[in-house]
Design a protein around this motif. Structure first.
Motif, mmCIF file in Angstrom:
data_model
loop_
_atom_site.group_PDB
_atom_site.id
_atom_site.type_symbol
_atom_site.label_atom_id
_atom_site.label_comp_id
_atom_site.label_asym_id
_atom_site.label_seq_id
_atom_site.Cartn_x
_atom_site.Cartn_y
_atom_site.Cartn_z
ATOM 1 N N PHE A 307 0.795 -1.230 0.000
ATOM 2 C CA PHE A 307 0.000 0.000 0.000
ATOM 3 C C PHE A 307 0.826 1.278 0.000
ATOM 4 N N GLY A 308 2.125 1.167 0.206
ATOM 5 C CA GLY A 308 2.948 2.362 0.285
ATOM 6 C C GLY A 308 3.886 2.506 -0.890
ATOM 7 N N ASP A 309 5.031 3.145 -0.603
ATOM 8 C CA ASP A 309 6.025 3.407 -1.643
ATOM 9 C C ASP A 309 7.384 3.404 -0.963
ATOM 10 N N PHE A 310 8.276 2.493 -1.380
ATOM 11 C CA PHE A 310 9.581 2.398 -0.738
ATOM 12 C C PHE A 310 10.461 3.599 -1.031
ATOM 13 N N GLY A 390 -2.142 17.038 11.690
ATOM 14 C CA GLY A 390 -0.737 17.413 11.568
ATOM 15 C C GLY A 390 0.201 16.229 11.579
ATOM 16 N N TRP A 391 -0.181 15.163 12.275
ATOM 17 C CA TRP A 391 0.706 14.001 12.360
ATOM 18 C C TRP A 391 0.678 13.191 11.071
ATOM 19 N N PHE A 392 -0.519 12.989 10.501
ATOM 20 C CA PHE A 392 -0.636 12.261 9.237
ATOM 21 C C PHE A 392 -0.546 13.250 8.075
ATOM 22 N N HIS A 393 0.218 12.860 7.051
ATOM 23 C CA HIS A 393 0.433 13.719 5.890
ATOM 24 C C HIS A 393 -0.378 13.211 4.699
ATOM 25 N N GLU A 394 -0.292 13.962 3.644
ATOM 26 C CA GLU A 394 -0.995 13.582 2.410
ATOM 27 C C GLU A 394 -0.410 12.288 1.848
ATOM 28 N N ASP A 395 -1.281 11.452 1.322
ATOM 29 C CA ASP A 395 -0.951 10.139 0.742
ATOM 30 C C ASP A 395 -0.636 9.080 1.798
ATOM 31 N N ASP A 396 -0.817 9.399 3.077
ATOM 32 C CA ASP A 396 -0.736 8.346 4.093
ATOM 33 C C ASP A 396 -1.931 7.407 3.941
ATOM 34 N N VAL A 397 -1.843 6.246 4.601
ATOM 35 C CA VAL A 397 -2.825 5.187 4.378
ATOM 36 C C VAL A 397 -3.496 4.825 5.696
ATOM 37 N N PHE A 398 -4.833 4.738 5.665
ATOM 38 C CA PHE A 398 -5.620 4.181 6.763
ATOM 39 C C PHE A 398 -6.189 2.845 6.297
ATOM 40 N N VAL A 399 -5.851 1.764 6.993
ATOM 41 C CA VAL A 399 -6.393 0.445 6.690
ATOM 42 C C VAL A 399 -7.567 0.220 7.633
ATOM 43 N N VAL A 400 -8.769 0.117 7.073
ATOM 44 C CA VAL A 400 -9.996 0.044 7.878
ATOM 45 C C VAL A 400 -10.882 -1.083 7.349
ATOM 46 N N GLY A 403 -16.986 -0.884 8.156
ATOM 47 C CA GLY A 403 -17.724 0.020 9.024
ATOM 48 C C GLY A 403 -17.310 1.473 8.875
ATOM 49 N N PHE A 404 -16.178 1.731 8.211
ATOM 50 C CA PHE A 404 -15.689 3.101 8.006
ATOM 51 C C PHE A 404 -16.050 3.638 6.624
ATOM 52 N N ARG A 405 -16.964 2.999 5.929
ATOM 53 C CA ARG A 405 -17.227 3.396 4.543
ATOM 54 C C ARG A 405 -17.769 4.821 4.440
ATOM 55 N N ASP A 406 -18.460 5.326 5.493
ATOM 56 C CA ASP A 406 -18.984 6.683 5.443
ATOM 57 C C ASP A 406 -17.918 7.735 5.727
ATOM 58 N N SER A 407 -16.711 7.327 6.047
ATOM 59 C CA SER A 407 -15.616 8.265 6.305
ATOM 60 C C SER A 407 -14.649 8.368 5.139
ATOM 61 N N VAL A 408 -14.860 7.586 4.106
ATOM 62 C CA VAL A 408 -13.911 7.568 2.985
ATOM 63 C C VAL A 408 -13.841 8.925 2.312
ATOM 64 N N ASP A 409 -14.982 9.583 2.105
ATOM 65 C CA ASP A 409 -14.991 10.883 1.427
ATOM 66 C C ASP A 409 -14.200 11.927 2.220
ATOM 67 N N MET A 410 -14.365 11.954 3.532
ATOM 68 C CA MET A 410 -13.631 12.927 4.342
ATOM 69 C C MET A 410 -12.134 12.642 4.322
ATOM 70 N N LEU A 411 -11.761 11.365 4.321
ATOM 71 C CA LEU A 411 -10.348 11.031 4.244
ATOM 72 C C LEU A 411 -9.750 11.459 2.915
ATOM 73 N N GLU A 412 -10.502 11.297 1.844
ATOM 74 C CA GLU A 412 -10.009 11.723 0.527
ATOM 75 C C GLU A 412 -9.847 13.231 0.456
ATOM 76 N N GLU A 413 -10.726 13.980 1.127
ATOM 77 C CA GLU A 413 -10.583 15.436 1.148
ATOM 78 C C GLU A 413 -9.297 15.857 1.854
ATOM 79 N N GLY A 415 -6.597 14.065 1.800
ATOM 80 C CA GLY A 415 -5.480 13.461 1.077
ATOM 81 C C GLY A 415 -5.023 12.138 1.649
ATOM 82 N N ILE A 416 -5.774 11.580 2.571
ATOM 83 C CA ILE A 416 -5.427 10.282 3.176
ATOM 84 C C ILE A 416 -6.141 9.180 2.416
ATOM 85 N N ARG A 417 -5.396 8.179 2.020
ATOM 86 C CA ARG A 417 -5.958 7.078 1.243
ATOM 87 C C ARG A 417 -6.504 6.005 2.177
#
Length: 512
Positions: A307-310, A390-400, A403-413, A415-417
């Motif tokens: 899910f990331g980038d080396f 502030g701790w999580f940056h753009e393009d960071d990943v949340f593995v869920v 039950g978190f499907r209603d939060s996907v849009d806010m995470l995309e806003e 920049g969190i994947r």
């Protein structure tokens, strides 16, 4: 008497037989009189020789009125002795080792003062109990030999002692009383965290951590908890960990440790407060460590490859809520908000955030049962709790999970994947091969948060149904358990870089 003899005589020390005060030449008198020796035997229970010395102040007690002298001797200390009841001269010989008595130098390393500390009564009794060494009251030593009011391990093995001891009757009575109190305390319970008599396996069974880790944990909170007559700081910590580990009731624990229920409740409260103040902030929370340290030390190469980038490593967090069941409340409003339609019982939900190796990043909440996982995550992002944005940056990943499907849009806003198992469309009866394989990639990483939740419930107190008066402290208990896991437990998921790279390539190839 020649000049050399006078110099030698001036270097000698002539202490008073009663008050032990060093006397001057014009302030000393020998006990040559039989009447004086009889007076000392009758009033101070000590045998005096004709060469023993009395200071003027103690000698005036004999020359004064006999009745007044007896009243003063029973109510006032003579010449301010070192301890009350220590007036009688040493007349009892015991085959026990004894250290020299001096205020001018350390009794262990013989280093002269002035930066010396008086050895406490507890440290002197511990030396007698474990090493059969009598240390006179008022003896001093270097501060480096003392740790939390007791001698450091191995210090007393280097000490120089006399082969026999002359003590007075007051010292013998004091030792008997202390041994009696110690016997009464240890006879009520075989659990003695204060004296470290239990083995490492006993510590693991009772507290969930090893003996060495127990001492390390005690060092964090020893300054925030005070010793009492019934329990010391180690005993309080042992009671708290045993309660979390076993889930036993306060009444049962009070019976086991031989203390009152109210005293046990105070011990649990003081340890919980001290751990939240001095231990948890250093081992849990987004601010207790840096983002770079989590990426380098607590992120599996398998997750970075999937899910990331080396070339530009990302922070990968796994989120899930866990359940802590509570009793039914007589407050209707709270009962309605804490009742879970999914589980059919009242509960609260802490939100657990871990890294890909099972390391706890933070624990938020607990939240009421009426809030689902997506609602909790949206609230966390809106309030920016613990500076989440502030701790999580753009393009960071949340593995869920789903039950978190209603939060996907806010995470995309932000920049969190969000990586989540695939959902079937309306009317679809079976997932496609690509969706099923993509879901397997997510579950390969997401299982660690489920194992982390199981690690929390391994502390039986949190697996039981808690009373409603403990609801305000559930968050503290969960955070303490997670901090203990971070500090003393091994990672849940490990793997070498070569093995993870090979496994990730194989999974990608099979899922394509």
């Amino acid at each position: 008497m020649n000049e050399d003899q006078m110099k030698t005589e001036s270097k000698k020390i002539f202490p008073c037989i009663l008050c032990k005060k060093r006397t001057r030449p014009n302030d000393r008198k020998k006990c040559e009189s039989t009447a004086i020796r009889r007076f000392l035997r009758k009033n101070f229970l000590g045998e005096a020789n004709s060469n023993d010395i009395l200071c003027n102040k103690c000698r005036h007690r004999y020359h004064g009125n006999q009745k007044t002298c007896q009243q003063k001797s029973s109510s006032l200390p003579v010449c301010q002795p070192l301890q009350p009841g220590m007036c009688s001269p040493p007349s009892i010989s015991l085959p026990l080792q004894r250290t020299p008595s001096s205020h001018a130098y350390c009794l262990i390393c013989k280093r002269p003062g002035p930066k010396l500390v008086v050895v406490s009564s507890a440290a002197r009794f511990s030396a007698f109990l474990h090493h059969e060494i009598i240390i006179p009251p008022g003896s001093r030593c270097c501060p480096s030999h003392i740790d939390e009011g007791e001698f450091r391990p191995g210090v007393l093995t280097k000490i120089q002692t006399f082969e026999s001891s002359f003590v007075n009757k007051s010292t013998v009575l004091e030792l008997i009383q202390k041994i009696r109190n110690y016997a009464l305390q240890t006879s009520t319970s075989r659990f003695s965290f204060e004296l470290s008599t239990m083995s490492n396996s006993d510590y693991m069974a009772l507290t969930g951590i090893s003996k060495e880790n127990f001492e390390d944990l005690h060092s964090f909170i020893s300054s925030d908890i005070r010793n009492t007559q019934n329990r010391g700081t180690r005993m309080s910590l042992g009671i708290f960990l045993l309660k979390l580990r076993s889930g036993m009731s306060n009444q049962l624990l009070a019976t086991i440790f031989g203390i009152s229920k109210s005293s046990l409740c105070r011990a649990v409260k003081s340890v919980r407060t001290a751990l939240m103040k001095s231990f948890v902030p250093h081992h849990l929370g987004l601010q207790h460590t840096t983002r770079e340290e989590i990426i380098e030390n607590h992120t599996r190469p398998l997750a970075q490859e999937l899910f990331g980038d080396f070339t530009n490593k990302k922070a990968i967090a796994v989120l899930d809520g866990t359940y802590i069941y509570i009793q039914k409340s007589n407050n209707f409003q709270f009962q309605r908000k804490s009742y879970s339609l999914h589980k059919g019982r009242p509960l609260v939900k802490p939100m657990v955030v871990t890294s890909t190796d099972g390391y706890f990043l933070t624990v938020l909440g607990p939240y009421l049962a009426r809030n689902n996982d997506a609602t909790i995550l949206n609230h966390m992002l809106h309030t920016n709790v613990e500076d989440l944005k502030g701790w999580f940056h753009e393009d960071d990943v949340f593995v869920v999970d789903r039950g978190f499907r209603d939060s996907v849009d806010m995470l995309e806003e932000l920049g969190i994947r969000a990586e989540m198992p695939r959902l079937m469309s309306r009317g679809q009866k079976q997932m496609t091969t690509l969706d099923a394989n993509a879901s397997r990639l997510v579950t390969k990483i997401r299982w660690v948060v489920e194992a982390a939740n199981a690690r929390i419930k391994r502390w039986k107190y949190l697996a039981h149904v808690l009373p409603t008066n403990q609801v305000p402290f559930i968050g503290d208990y969960v955070r303490i358990v997670c901090a203990l896991s971070n500090r003393y437990c091994k990672p849940l998921s490990t793997g070498s870089e070569d093995e993870d790279m090979a496994l990730a390539c194989k999974m990608r190839k099979l899922s394509a």
